[in-house]
Structure formats: structure tokens, C-alpha cells
Motif scaffolding. Structure first.
Motif, PDB file in Angstrom:
ATOM      1  N   ILE A 168       0.802  -1.078   0.081  1.00 21.20           N
ATOM      2  CA  ILE A 168      -0.056  -0.053   0.063  1.00 21.20           C
ATOM      3  C   ILE A 168       0.876   1.259   0.004  1.00 21.20           C
ATOM      4  N   LEU A 169       1.966   1.246   0.688  1.00 19.23           N
ATOM      5  CA  LEU A 169       3.038   2.309   0.768  1.00 19.23           C
ATOM      6  C   LEU A 169       3.555   2.811  -0.605  1.00 19.23           C
ATOM      7  N   PRO A 170       3.924   1.936  -1.371  1.00 18.71           N
ATOM      8  CA  PRO A 170       4.408   2.332  -2.847  1.00 18.71           C
ATOM      9  C   PRO A 170       3.099   2.897  -3.568  1.00 18.71           C
ATOM     10  N   ALA A 171       1.979   2.135  -3.401  1.00 23.19           N
ATOM     11  CA  ALA A 171       0.671   2.707  -4.150  1.00 23.19           C
ATOM     12  C   ALA A 171       0.411   4.176  -3.877  1.00 23.19           C
ATOM     13  N   ILE A 172       0.522   4.672  -2.418  1.00 21.50           N
ATOM     14  CA  ILE A 172       0.439   6.029  -2.211  1.00 21.50           C
ATOM     15  C   ILE A 172       1.353   6.799  -2.754  1.00 21.50           C
ATOM     16  N   LEU A 173       2.640   6.400  -2.797  1.00 18.23           N
ATOM     17  CA  LEU A 173       3.651   7.186  -3.344  1.00 18.23           C
ATOM     18  C   LEU A 173       3.122   7.368  -5.074  1.00 18.23           C
ATOM     19  N   ILE A 174       2.876   6.271  -5.471  1.00 18.60           N
ATOM     20  CA  ILE A 174       2.469   6.590  -6.884  1.00 18.60           C
ATOM     21  C   ILE A 174       1.135   7.284  -7.337  1.00 18.60           C
ATOM     22  N   LEU A 175       0.291   7.468  -6.437  1.00 21.83           N
ATOM     23  CA  LEU A 175      -0.885   8.283  -6.451  1.00 21.83           C
ATOM     24  C   LEU A 175      -0.363   9.616  -6.323  1.00 21.83           C
TER      25      LEU A 175
END
Length: 395
Positions: free
Chosen positions: A305-312
Motif C-alpha cells: 500500500i505504501l508505494p501505491a500511495i507514493l505512485i498516486l
């Protein structure tokens, strides 16, 4: 901060695993006390049996924090550099954001190995990035200086696959990353990962043949080995279905049907992200797919979830700094920044019903990826000037 988290969660998982290890060293069966870790991970944790629980929990938390910040340097560092920002403040801010998320807090506080495994997988992501850069560089600068062995490995990313291989020996769900490497035809990395996993599993059989046989014979086939399906902490598709059906088990055929569909969507989108040059988004999609289709996925298994937030967040900044860029895939009109804020809020608190699981499944289907910059080309050699009107030169 880590001491506060350890106090909040009480390292209960590590405490149970430590008791199983102590009993194993005393001659009992390793898996007679509810441990679900593979033999390779159990061997790695053996020193914890000789330490007080507080010391073992603190050392594991420090190792997890180190792996987290190294991973964030690899994930957030390039984004900071792209926008002309200093890397260190961005990484520290991202680390503060990470400590707000329940997956990171639970991994540290309960005493799981998942942050270390996360760091190993991200290390392979760095290796693949360096390998791609080395191939691109070779097209426009074929001659390279002679380096030492270690420097050559670092410069060319030749270790790609080793991190995933080590992680796969300690957590079977990481095998999905090997399937992704094969799907994207990154054969060298896939074979390195497979060979590393096989070597570690074989080594575990040599060191602990009885425990290894018990793991593969009885523990691994038990799909609910990590907890009951209907537990509120189970945020996988199987947990969602079990709670919807108000049952202690999940409807197997319905789960398998939707799990295969989600897995296909995740791998297809990961391959598309890899094709367009966003390896971070590809790995994130694979990690989310693994958490979604696993029989039991607790908070510590939702670290992607953490890299997903960074991508967003990166997608939102790209839109703002370059409004002429075509709309980012999916999430059009929703606003990646709003989505990032919503995901952060969902995963900053303990799981509420099916909301975290549904959020992860939505991200698996809607996470954008960032097209890579065009590859640099070798400058064309200057050709001799040819006169526009050929003719004899004056003497």
C-alpha cells in the motif's frame, strides 16, 4: 517511535514464534505450537530464542526500520530527483508517512519479518533498474572502464532476483514475483530468484529435515494456517467473502473464481506497467495482487500500500506540473491526490470491516503508472561535410 509501537502491539507474534523455537531447540516439533513460518525463516529467527523477548523485538524492529528506509530511498529518491528536490527530506517525510500506516506499525509492533522481505524485493527492483540503465548506456557508450567485481555487480544490477529468491524461501507468497519476472521475460532475474529459493529450501532440508518435511507435508497445505478466514484482521478476498457469507470458512469455488480473475488483472496490468517503464508500479501491482488472492492477508502483508500511495501522489504532481500530459490511466476525474489521501486514512487506522480489503482491490484495478522518459541515444558521429554542389576544388 519504534519503542512506542512495540509497547502498543506487544510483539505477540514474535513471542509465540520464540516459544516455538525454544521448544524446538529442546527437542519438540517446531510446528506443534502453531508457528506458520517456513523452516528458512525459522532458522533465521533462531537467535531470538537466546535473547529476552524485549531485546529480540527491538533488534527485529531496528532491522525492519533499516530495510524500510533503504526501500524508501529507492522508491521516493528518484521522484525527489525528478522534481529537483533534495532526496533526504523527501525520504524522511515518506518514512513519517509510512509509520502512520497500520501495515508498517503492525509489522514492527507484532514482530513480523515482512519489512525485511519488502526491502529484499525492493533491492531487486533497484537491480532491475540498474540493469536496464546499463543496457541503455551500452547502446550509446559501448566501452566501459574496468571495475572490481563488487562494483561491476552494483553498476550492472547483476544480483537481480537474489532478493526475491531469499524472500520467497521465507514467505511463499513472494513466489508471485518470480512468476511476474517470467511473464515479463526477465529470464535472468527469474532464474536467479528460482535458484536462490531452491538453494535456501534445500539448505533448510539439510539443517532441519524433520521440520522441513512437516512444513511441506502438513503446514503449507493448510490454507488457514495464518488465522481464521472470518477474522477482522484478514483483509484478503477470502476474508471478505467469509464475512459476507457470515461463515467461519470461505466459499471455495466463489473465492477461487474471483481470485483467479484478480490475479490475472494484477499480472496483466503489471506487465503493461513494465512495458511502459514503470517497474515500481509493476511490483506494487504484483504485491497487491498477492495480498488480495491469498487465503489470509493480515496488515503486515499489505505493505505494498505504501508505494501505491507514493505512485498516486507522484501522478497528482505530474498532472499539476505538466497539464498537457494525457490523462493518467484510470482514476480520471477522481484525482490521484484525493485517492492517496483516502487510502492513507483507510490504512492509518486498524481495519474496519471490509474497507481495507476493498480499497486494496480497487487499487489493484485502478492504480496508475508513469510512462518512463525516452531512452537516451548515442550521439551520431559527425560525418565529413559534403559540398552542396560537388565540383573540383580550386588549387
Amino acid at each position: 517511535m519504534s519503542a512506542v509501537i512495540l509497547e502498543m502491539y506487544g510483539v505477540s507474534t514474535l513471542a509465540a514464534d520464540r516459544q516455538a523455537l525454544i521448544a524446538w531447540l529442546s527437542g519438540d516439533e517446531l510446528y506443534a505450537y502453531g508457528m506458520s513460518l517456513p523452516p528458512a525463516a525459522a532458522i533465521l529467527l533462531l537467535p531470538a530464542a537466546a535473547m529476552p523477548l524485549a531485546v529480540a523485538g527491538g533488534m527485529l524492529a531496528l532491522a525492519g526500520m533499516a530495510a524500510l528506509f533503504l526501500a524508501l530511498t529507492a522508491l521516493a529518491g528518484p521522484v525527489a530527483r525528478r522534481y529537483g528536490r533534495a532526496r533526504r527530506p523527501v525520504v524522511l517525510a515518506t518514512g513519517a508517512l509510512a509509520l502512520l500506516l497500520e501495515p508498517v506499525r503492525a509489522t514492527l509492533g507484532l514482530g513480523h519479518l515482512d519489512l525485511i522481505l519488502f526491502g529484499l524485493v525492493v533491492a531487486d527492483l533497484v537491480a532491475l533498474r540498474r540493469s536496464a540503465w546499463a543496457r541503455t548506456r551500452a547502446t550509446w557508450w559501448p566501452s566501459t572502464p574496468r571495475d572490481g567485481r563488487l562494483r561491476h555487480l552494483w553498476r550492472t544490477g547483476s544480483w537481480a532476483g537474489a532478493g526475491i529468491g531469499i524472500a520467497s524461501a521465507m514467505a511463499p507468497g513472494t513466489l508471485l514475483f518470480i512468476a511476474y519476472l517470467a511473464l515479463t521475460r526477465q529470464w535472468r532475474a527469474a532464474l536467479t530468484a528460482l535458484g536462490t529459493t531452491a538453494a535456501l529450501v534445500a539448505g533448510a532440508f539439510v539443517v532441519a529435515p524433520g521440520a522441513s518435511a512437516a512444513w511441506f507435508g502438513t503446514v503449507l497445505p493448510g490454507i488457514d494456517r495464518d488465522g481464521p478466514f472470518d477474522s477482522p484482521t484478514n483483509q484478503s478476498l477470502a476474508g471478505v467473502l467469509a464475512r459476507l457469507y457470515d461463515s467461519a470458512s470461505t466459499p471455495v469455488m466463489v473465492w477461487l473464481s474471483f481470485a483467479v480473475l484478480l490475479l490475472a488483472v494484477g499480472l496483466i496490468r503489471a506487465r503493461a506497467a513494465h512495458t511502459e517503464g514503470d517497474e515500481i508500479a509493476a511490483f506494487t501491482l504484483v504485491g497487491l495482487a498477492g495480498a488480495a488472492v491469498a487465503p489470509v492477508s493480515t496488515a503486515n502483508e499489505l505493505l505494498w500500500i505504501l508505494p501505491a500511495i507514493l505512485i498516486l501522489i507522484d501522478a497528482a504532481v505530474r498532472r499539476r506540473t505538466n497539464p498537457r500530459r494525457p490523462a493518467v490511466r484510470r482514476l480520471t476525474g477522481l484525482g490521484p491526490l484525493s485517492a492517496a489521501a483516502a487510502v492513507t486514512v483507510v490504512f492509518a487506522v486498524p481495519p474496519i470491516g471490509n474497507i481495507p480489503a476493498i480499497t486494496a482491490i480497487l487499487l489493484l484495478n485502478a492504480l496508475p503508472w508513469r510512462p518512463a522518459a525516452p531512452a537516451r541515444r548515442r550521439p551520431a558521429a559527425l560525418s565529413p561535410r559534403v559540398p552542396a554542389i560537388p565540383g573540383p576544388r580550386a588549387s
